[in-house]
Write an enzyme that holds these catalytic residues in place. Structure first.
Site, PDB file in Angstrom:
ATOM      1  N   TRP A 222      -2.138   1.385   4.152  1.00 28.01           N
ATOM      2  CA  TRP A 222      -2.096   2.770   4.934  1.00 28.01           C
ATOM      3  C   TRP A 222      -2.514   2.632   6.393  1.00 28.01           C
ATOM      4  O   TRP A 222      -2.640   3.591   7.123  1.00 28.01           O
ATOM      5  CB  TRP A 222      -3.453   3.440   4.219  1.00 28.01           C
ATOM      6  CG  TRP A 222      -3.280   4.193   2.871  1.00 28.01           C
ATOM      7  CD1 TRP A 222      -1.869   3.944   2.107  1.00 28.01           C
ATOM      8  CD2 TRP A 222      -4.049   4.751   2.180  1.00 28.01           C
ATOM      9  NE1 TRP A 222      -2.181   4.654   0.862  1.00 28.01           N
ATOM     10  CE2 TRP A 222      -3.405   5.148   0.845  1.00 28.01           C
ATOM     11  CE3 TRP A 222      -5.495   5.140   2.064  1.00 28.01           C
ATOM     12  CZ2 TRP A 222      -4.175   5.826  -0.369  1.00 28.01           C
ATOM     13  CZ3 TRP A 222      -5.966   5.994   1.231  1.00 28.01           C
ATOM     14  CH2 TRP A 222      -5.354   6.139  -0.039  1.00 28.01           C
TER      15      TRP A 222
ATOM     16  N   SER B 180      10.211  -0.445   5.753  1.00 26.83           N
ATOM     17  CA  SER B 180      11.018   0.752   5.667  1.00 26.83           C
ATOM     18  C   SER B 180      11.244   1.055   4.328  1.00 26.83           C
ATOM     19  O   SER B 180      12.481   1.625   3.999  1.00 26.83           O
ATOM     20  CB  SER B 180      12.136   0.769   6.615  1.00 26.83           C
ATOM     21  OG  SER B 180      11.615   0.779   8.068  1.00 26.83           O
TER      22      SER B 180
ATOM     23  N   GLY C 287       4.518   0.720   3.930  1.00 26.81           N
ATOM     24  CA  GLY C 287       3.669   1.393   4.843  1.00 26.81           C
ATOM     25  C   GLY C 287       3.470   2.808   5.069  1.00 26.81           C
ATOM     26  O   GLY C 287       3.192   3.487   4.100  1.00 26.81           O
ATOM     27  N   GLY C 288       4.520   3.177   6.031  1.00 26.59           N
ATOM     28  CA  GLY C 288       4.729   4.604   6.392  1.00 26.59           C
ATOM     29  C   GLY C 288       4.901   5.467   5.120  1.00 26.59           C
ATOM     30  O   GLY C 288       4.251   6.633   4.997  1.00 26.59           O
TER      31      GLY C 288
ATOM     32  N   HIS D 215      -0.269 -10.224   7.930  1.00 23.11           N
ATOM     33  CA  HIS D 215       0.604  -9.002   8.412  1.00 23.11           C
ATOM     34  C   HIS D 215       1.096  -9.068   9.667  1.00 23.11           C
ATOM     35  O   HIS D 215       0.381  -9.563  10.586  1.00 23.11           O
ATOM     36  CB  HIS D 215      -0.378  -7.615   8.130  1.00 23.11           C
ATOM     37  CG  HIS D 215       0.899  -6.320   8.209  1.00 23.11           C
ATOM     38  ND1 HIS D 215       1.083  -5.975   9.410  1.00 23.11           N
ATOM     39  CD2 HIS D 215       1.252  -5.821   7.400  1.00 23.11           C
ATOM     40  CE1 HIS D 215       2.078  -4.954   9.220  1.00 23.11           C
ATOM     41  NE2 HIS D 215       2.133  -4.808   7.888  1.00 23.11           N
TER      42      HIS D 215
HETATM   43  C1  PEP Z   1       4.173  -2.733   6.228  1.00 23.00           C
HETATM   44  O1  PEP Z   1       3.297  -2.054   7.272  1.00 23.00           O
HETATM   45  O2  PEP Z   1       3.764  -3.308   5.658  1.00 23.00           O
HETATM   46  C2  PEP Z   1       5.209  -1.884   6.016  1.00 23.00           C
HETATM   47  C3  PEP Z   1       6.228  -2.494   5.445  1.00 23.00           C
HETATM   48  O3  PEP Z   1       5.442  -0.774   7.027  1.00 23.00           O
HETATM   49  P1  PEP Z   1       6.761   0.448   6.829  1.00 23.00           P
HETATM   50  O4  PEP Z   1       6.854   0.623   5.469  1.00 23.00           O
HETATM   51  O5  PEP Z   1       6.243   1.571   7.258  1.00 23.00           O
HETATM   52  O6  PEP Z   1       7.647  -0.311   7.437  1.00 23.00           O
END
Ligand code: PEP
Length: 257
Positions: free
Chosen positions: A11, A218, A239-240, A96
């Protein structure tokens, strides 16, 4: 041993106590008994207790987005492995790309975090959080043909602790795919995941086959099934798309198909 499929939501620094609770509640309701799937939520530190309360009666696990590289002491602003274990966190993300690239965390620092998480289990805390060690190349490194060199270097922390696997997990997160909306193609990701598993096999032997290797960058409902159907991709670090219950639950659903 068949590897579980894991869908983890990172998050990041989003939400309030109320929105964290509501999101956790919606995930718990949507996931149900979660057969064949492990679901993990990683809220900001200050929302861990709220989310732990919301998930208490469910199989949904709760992890931290980071942890200190020292066991205790004068480390202002940090949170220790023991503190996370006492709360009931099952996992801790380390390395990360935002920690590496925005906050300048070095391979050495990440190695100390990996060591502490591993040693806490060894030293009799069976509930110490499991490491999710993130690795991944920048666009520049990929274009220079250095993807695997970078990943092998980032896996170095694990080398001193061969028995950390399969308890520890790995997340392959190409930096150019994080938060950009441009995910790696399933073939591209599979190629790197297979190389990670081969590297683990060479370094750590049979545990490599049991080690969960997640893809992150993503992931969304529209690409999750294709990515998760690849043989060496054991789920996602999201993530998002983990901030919207419906989208996150559709990603979880993609595992079950
Ligand atoms: C993440 O922060 O680990 C990530 C993969 O972000 P997103 O899914 O938004 O690319």
């Amino acid at each position: 041993m068949a590897r579980p499929t894991v869908v983890a939501g990172n998050w990041k620094m989003h939400g309030s106590r109320d929105t964290a609770r509501a999101l956790a509640r919606a995930v718990v309701q949507g996931v149900g008994d979660a057969t064949g799937l492990e679901v993990l939520l990683c809220p900001p530190f200050v929302h861990l207790l709220d989310v732990l309360e919301e998930t208490a009666e469910s199989p949904v696990q709760v992890g931290a987005q980071n942890v200190c590289d020292q066991p205790e002491g004068a480390f202002t602003g940090e949170v220790s492995v023991a503190m996370l274990a006492e709360l009931g966190c099952s996992h801790a993300i380390i390395g990360h790309s935002e920690r590496r690239h925005v906050y300048g965390e070095s391979d050495e620092l990440i190695e100390r975090k990996f060591a502490l998480l591993h040693q806490s289990t060894q030293q009799g805390d069976p509930d110490a959080p499991r490491a999710i060690l993130c690795v991944g190349e920048t666009l520049e490194e990929r274009e220079a043909g250095r993807t695997l060199d970078v990943i092998h270097r980032q896996l170095q922390p694990a080398r001193s602790f061969p028995d950390a696997f399969p308890r520890a997990l790995i997340a392959y997160e190409p930096v150019w795919a994080i938060g950009t909306g441009v995910a790696a193609t399933p073939d591209m990701a599979q190629e790197v995941h297979a190389a990670i598993r081969t590297h683990l096999e060479q370094e750590f032997g049979t545990a490599a086959q049991d080690t969960v290797v997640l893809y992150g960058g993503s992931v969304k409902a529209a690409n999750a099934s294709e990515l998760f159907s690849m043989p060496d991709i054991d789920g996602g670090l999201v993530g998002g798309a983990s901030l919207k219950a419906d989208e996150f639950l559709s990603i979880c659903q993609a595992v079950r198909k």
